[in-house]
Each structure stands twice: as structure tokens, then as C-alpha cells.
Design a protein around this motif. Structure first.
Motif, PDB file in Angstrom:
ATOM      1  N   HIS A 121       0.326  46.089  48.251  1.00  0.00           N
ATOM      2  CA  HIS A 121      -0.956  45.814  49.264  1.00  0.00           C
ATOM      3  C   HIS A 121      -0.652  45.542  50.854  1.00  0.00           C
ATOM      4  CE1 HIS A 121      -4.104  43.379  50.851  1.00  0.00           C
ATOM      5  NE2 HIS A 121      -5.003  44.235  50.284  1.00  0.00           N
ATOM      6  N   ALA A 122       0.565  44.546  50.884  1.00  0.00           N
ATOM      7  CA  ALA A 122       1.300  44.393  52.043  1.00  0.00           C
ATOM      8  C   ALA A 122       1.621  45.649  52.752  1.00  0.00           C
ATOM      9  CB  ALA A 122       2.344  43.231  52.186  1.00  0.00           C
ATOM     10  N   GLU A 123       2.448  46.401  51.993  1.00  0.00           N
ATOM     11  CA  GLU A 123       2.769  47.501  52.395  1.00  0.00           C
ATOM     12  C   GLU A 123       1.577  48.479  53.041  1.00  0.00           C
ATOM     13  OE1 GLU A 123       5.591  49.557  50.223  1.00  0.00           O
ATOM     14  OE2 GLU A 123       6.978  47.992  49.877  1.00  0.00           O
ATOM     15  N   LYS A 124       0.357  48.621  52.294  1.00  0.00           N
ATOM     16  CA  LYS A 124      -0.677  49.458  52.431  1.00  0.00           C
ATOM     17  C   LYS A 124      -1.141  48.877  54.015  1.00  0.00           C
ATOM     18  CE  LYS A 124      -5.186  50.744  50.705  1.00  0.00           C
ATOM     19  NZ  LYS A 124      -6.099  50.511  49.638  1.00  0.00           N
ATOM     20  N   ILE A 125      -1.429  47.543  54.258  1.00  0.00           N
ATOM     21  CA  ILE A 125      -1.731  46.985  55.669  1.00  0.00           C
ATOM     22  C   ILE A 125      -0.874  47.736  56.625  1.00  0.00           C
ATOM     23  CG2 ILE A 125      -2.185  45.323  56.966  1.00  0.00           C
ATOM     24  CD1 ILE A 125      -2.756  43.610  54.626  1.00  0.00           C
ATOM     25  N   ILE A 126       0.457  47.933  56.347  1.00  0.00           N
ATOM     26  CA  ILE A 126       1.427  48.274  57.460  1.00  0.00           C
ATOM     27  C   ILE A 126       1.142  49.698  57.571  1.00  0.00           C
ATOM     28  CG2 ILE A 126       3.690  49.075  58.035  1.00  0.00           C
ATOM     29  CD1 ILE A 126       4.500  46.149  56.422  1.00  0.00           C
ATOM     30  N   TYR A 127       0.918  50.694  56.583  1.00  0.00           N
ATOM     31  CA  TYR A 127       0.630  52.027  56.579  1.00  0.00           C
ATOM     32  C   TYR A 127      -0.964  52.260  57.273  1.00  0.00           C
ATOM     33  CZ  TYR A 127      -0.744  56.626  55.415  1.00  0.00           C
ATOM     34  OH  TYR A 127      -1.038  58.056  55.486  1.00  0.00           O
ATOM     35  N   SER A 128      -1.729  51.607  57.018  1.00  0.00           N
ATOM     36  CA  SER A 128      -2.888  51.553  57.745  1.00  0.00           C
ATOM     37  C   SER A 128      -3.043  51.113  59.414  1.00  0.00           C
ATOM     38  CB  SER A 128      -4.102  50.461  57.088  1.00  0.00           C
ATOM     39  OG  SER A 128      -4.432  50.944  55.750  1.00  0.00           O
ATOM     40  N   SER A 129      -2.137  50.191  59.759  1.00  0.00           N
ATOM     41  CA  SER A 129      -1.706  49.839  61.087  1.00  0.00           C
ATOM     42  C   SER A 129      -1.198  50.983  61.656  1.00  0.00           C
ATOM     43  CB  SER A 129      -1.017  48.561  61.127  1.00  0.00           C
ATOM     44  OG  SER A 129      -1.743  47.602  60.546  1.00  0.00           O
ATOM     45  N   ARG A 149      13.169  37.671  64.823  1.00  0.00           N
ATOM     46  CA  ARG A 149      14.414  37.459  65.392  1.00  0.00           C
ATOM     47  C   ARG A 149      15.695  37.817  64.497  1.00  0.00           C
ATOM     48  NH1 ARG A 149      13.434  31.625  68.640  1.00  0.00           N
ATOM     49  NH2 ARG A 149      11.536  32.502  69.955  1.00  0.00           N
ATOM     50  N   ASP A 150      15.449  37.752  63.392  1.00  0.00           N
ATOM     51  CA  ASP A 150      16.850  38.111  62.536  1.00  0.00           C
ATOM     52  C   ASP A 150      16.818  39.528  62.222  1.00  0.00           C
ATOM     53  OD1 ASP A 150      18.677  38.134  60.533  1.00  0.00           O
ATOM     54  OD2 ASP A 150      17.908  36.459  59.349  1.00  0.00           O
ATOM     55  N   PRO A 151      17.895  40.037  62.744  1.00  0.00           N
ATOM     56  CA  PRO A 151      18.038  41.661  62.356  1.00  0.00           C
ATOM     57  C   PRO A 151      18.279  41.958  61.006  1.00  0.00           C
ATOM     58  CG  PRO A 151      19.845  40.813  63.726  1.00  0.00           C
ATOM     59  CD  PRO A 151      18.698  39.726  63.597  1.00  0.00           C
ATOM     60  N   ASP A 152      18.611  40.768  60.121  1.00  0.00           N
ATOM     61  CA  ASP A 152      19.185  40.946  58.877  1.00  0.00           C
ATOM     62  C   ASP A 152      18.189  40.947  57.750  1.00  0.00           C
ATOM     63  OD1 ASP A 152      22.212  41.366  59.780  1.00  0.00           O
ATOM     64  OD2 ASP A 152      22.310  39.227  59.691  1.00  0.00           O
ATOM     65  N   VAL A 153      17.051  40.681  58.139  1.00  0.00           N
ATOM     66  CA  VAL A 153      15.930  40.331  57.091  1.00  0.00           C
ATOM     67  C   VAL A 153      15.715  41.932  56.814  1.00  0.00           C
ATOM     68  CG1 VAL A 153      13.386  39.926  57.014  1.00  0.00           C
ATOM     69  CG2 VAL A 153      14.982  38.365  58.137  1.00  0.00           C
ATOM     70  N   GLU A 154      15.689  42.125  55.544  1.00  0.00           N
ATOM     71  CA  GLU A 154      15.472  43.416  54.902  1.00  0.00           C
ATOM     72  C   GLU A 154      13.908  43.832  54.676  1.00  0.00           C
ATOM     73  OE1 GLU A 154      17.353  43.856  51.041  1.00  0.00           O
ATOM     74  OE2 GLU A 154      19.522  43.581  52.000  1.00  0.00           O
ATOM     75  N   ALA A 155      13.305  44.777  55.023  1.00  0.00           N
ATOM     76  CA  ALA A 155      12.103  45.329  55.007  1.00  0.00           C
ATOM     77  C   ALA A 155      11.806  46.627  54.309  1.00  0.00           C
ATOM     78  CB  ALA A 155      11.403  45.111  56.329  1.00  0.00           C
ATOM     79  N   PRO A 156      10.845  46.852  53.823  1.00  0.00           N
ATOM     80  CA  PRO A 156      10.438  48.086  53.193  1.00  0.00           C
ATOM     81  C   PRO A 156      10.650  49.357  54.024  1.00  0.00           C
ATOM     82  CG  PRO A 156       8.943  46.449  52.354  1.00  0.00           C
ATOM     83  CD  PRO A 156       9.575  45.936  53.593  1.00  0.00           C
ATOM     84  N   VAL A 157      10.818  50.493  53.698  1.00  0.00           N
ATOM     85  CA  VAL A 157      10.948  51.776  54.484  1.00  0.00           C
ATOM     86  C   VAL A 157       9.833  51.966  55.581  1.00  0.00           C
ATOM     87  CG1 VAL A 157      11.249  54.019  54.747  1.00  0.00           C
ATOM     88  CG2 VAL A 157      12.528  52.750  52.915  1.00  0.00           C
ATOM     89  N   VAL A 158       8.413  51.837  54.961  1.00  0.00           N
ATOM     90  CA  VAL A 158       7.394  51.754  55.816  1.00  0.00           C
ATOM     91  C   VAL A 158       7.516  51.199  57.143  1.00  0.00           C
ATOM     92  CG1 VAL A 158       6.005  49.906  54.686  1.00  0.00           C
ATOM     93  CG2 VAL A 158       4.722  51.873  55.413  1.00  0.00           C
ATOM     94  N   VAL A 159       7.998  49.992  57.110  1.00  0.00           N
ATOM     95  CA  VAL A 159       8.337  49.381  58.604  1.00  0.00           C
ATOM     96  C   VAL A 159       8.858  50.406  59.506  1.00  0.00           C
ATOM     97  CG1 VAL A 159       9.351  47.436  59.573  1.00  0.00           C
ATOM     98  CG2 VAL A 159       8.112  47.135  57.411  1.00  0.00           C
ATOM     99  N   ASP A 160      10.061  50.999  59.131  1.00  0.00           N
ATOM    100  CA  ASP A 160      10.628  51.816  60.125  1.00  0.00           C
ATOM    101  C   ASP A 160       9.902  53.105  60.333  1.00  0.00           C
ATOM    102  OD1 ASP A 160      13.081  50.405  59.424  1.00  0.00           O
ATOM    103  OD2 ASP A 160      13.751  51.740  57.777  1.00  0.00           O
ATOM    104  N   SER A 161       8.963  53.395  59.521  1.00  0.00           N
ATOM    105  CA  SER A 161       8.097  54.250  60.198  1.00  0.00           C
ATOM    106  C   SER A 161       6.987  53.917  61.095  1.00  0.00           C
ATOM    107  CB  SER A 161       7.322  55.004  58.990  1.00  0.00           C
ATOM    108  OG  SER A 161       6.252  56.153  59.163  1.00  0.00           O
TER     109      SER A 161
END
Length: 240
Positions: free
Chosen positions: A34-42, A212-224
Motif C-alpha cells: 500500500h505504501a508503494e502504491k502511494i509512491i506509484y500514484s505520486s 539524509r542517510d544514503p544507506d537506507v534501503e528502499a523499494p525499486v519504485v523509489v528509483d523510478s
């Protein structure tokens, strides 16, 4: 010689089934989805806005901005006067010029709209200066009074070279019922959504660390989403 008879005693295996962990895991997956869906919608909102030169947020503004917040489908209740609430994502400019990972943020407040009767709107907030960004990070932030939102310029060539937009705390945009343009949204409140941040990153995490932390991992949808934003500020974005 007598032999004692041997009686086989059946051994009953007791299997204890617990559904706690699988259920929790499934719930966590659903929450992250659901969180990823908000990113995709954004991302979709940003792409649609940038795809039309008549609605495009000027690339010069984005290139000079220190932050952006995108709220897809903000729900508005009431006619002329009412209430609204929505959840979107905020991203900040890093020291090296790149964009951070997104943190989830809520917008609440009084009613507004480009067209009377609109049930929902997409809202984009552009932050031209770092001081306003720091205020948003420090507390629950109210738009209005000394820090107001100003309707931003719309169109690929809409930037006025004589105007210093860096002095504007927030440039605001909204789209509802097929219309898009800068609007005033004074009376709104911004506040980070700790629950959604936890759902996306899998742990309790502060907005400051997300940014600020570049090492925080995030789903691929963030890169898009980040790629769309980077291309839009360079003026090279194309949806097709």
C-alpha cells in the motif's frame, strides 16, 4: 524360554501450529504494498503534469528547489467549506544535488478547489528554499500566516526571469476535475506519517534519517520516482 510379549505403544506427534508470524508477515507485505502504491500514484501525478507543456511545472523551478511534496487524490468533503486529507511523499535535495528517498507526509486542512464540487485533487508543493524545509522537519507545519503558500507558475516557459522565487516559502499547485494550476492553500497542516514510513522501510525511522542517510534501503519504485524528478528538472522528461 519364555518371551515377554512386546506391545507397540503408538507415539502421537503433536504439531503446534501458530499463525501469528505468517499473519504478521502477510500484513507487513500488504502494508508495504500500500505504501508503494502511494509512491506509484505520486509518480503518475508528476508524470501527467509534466507531460503537457500547458500544465508543466517549470523545469527551472524544480532545478532550483530544495524539496517537493506530491499528494495524489487528496479527498475533500463539503461544498465550498469543508475539510480535506491526503497522504503523499516528500523528497529533499541532497548536498550533492541528487534527490533523497521519500518520506510519507499528510496534508490536512480547510477546503479549496479549482472547481466547485471537486471530490478530490492532486496537490504538489514545491519548496524553493531550505529554511522552509527545515521548518517542516522540525515540527507539525502550518501553511499560512508568516509562511504562506503562493500559487506557482504553470507552463514550460512560465518562469519570470525577473522574479526571485527562492524567497517564496512554498509554491503550490493543484489539479481537480481535469484542471491544473497554482492555488492558495493557506490553512493546511503538514505532518509526517510515521506509520507509512515504517511500512515502507520495514522499521521505525525518522524523516531526517530517510532524507539524509544514503544507506537506507528502499523499494525499486523509489528509483523510478527519483528518475522522473531528475529528468523533469533537466527538462528531458518524456513519458513516451
Amino acid at each position: 524360554m519364555k518371551f515377554k510379549s512386546m506391545v507397540a505403544v503408538p507415539v502421537t506427534a503433536v504439531l503446534v501450529v501458530t499463525t501469528t508470524m505468517p499473519t504478521m508477515a502477510a500484513t507487513d507485505v500488504e502494508k508495504q504494498a500500500h505504501a508503494e502504491k502511494i509512491i506509484y500514484s505520486s509518480q503518475n501525478v508528476l508524470e501527467e503534469i509534466l507531460s503537457d507543456p500547458k500544465t508543466q511545472i517549470p523545469s527551472e523551478l524544480l532545478e532550483q528547489s530544495e524539496g517537493i511534496a506530491i499528494f495524489p487524490g487528496v479527498i475533500q468533503a463539503g461544498f465550498l467549506f469543508g475539510a480535506r486529507r491526503g497522504t503523499g511523499v516528500m523528497m529533499l535535495r541532497q548536498e550533492d544535488g541528487t534527490w533523497s528517498n521519500p518520506a510519507f507526509i499528510n496534508i490536512t486542512g480547510g477546503s479549496f478547489g479549482l472547481q466547485i464540487g471537486a471530490k478530490s485533487s492532486d496537490i504538489v508543493l514545491v519548496f524553493p528554499n531550505r529554511s522552509t524545509v527545515n521548518e517542516v522537519l522540525s515540527k507539525s507545519f502550518d501553511i499560512g500566516g508568516s509562511v504562506s503558500g503562493t500559487a506557482g507558475p504553470v507552463g514550460a516557459t512560465a518562469v519570470d526571469p525577473t522574479e526571485d522565487y527562492s524567497k517564496s516559502p512554498i509554491l503550490t499547485y493543484a489539479r481537480s476535475s481535469g484542471l491544473f494550476g497554482g492555488v492558495a492553500i493557506d490553512g493546511s497542516k503538514l505532518g509526517f506519517n510515521k506509520g507509512k514510513n515504517r511500512d515502507l522501510y520495514g522499521k521505525s525511522i525518522t524523516p531526517r534519517r530517510i532524507f539524509r542517510d544514503p544507506d537506507v534501503e528502499a523499494p525499486v519504485v523509489v528509483d523510478s520516482l527519483r528518475q522522473v524528478l531528475e529528468e523533469s528538472e533537466l527538462g528531458t522528461f518524456s513519458r513516451f
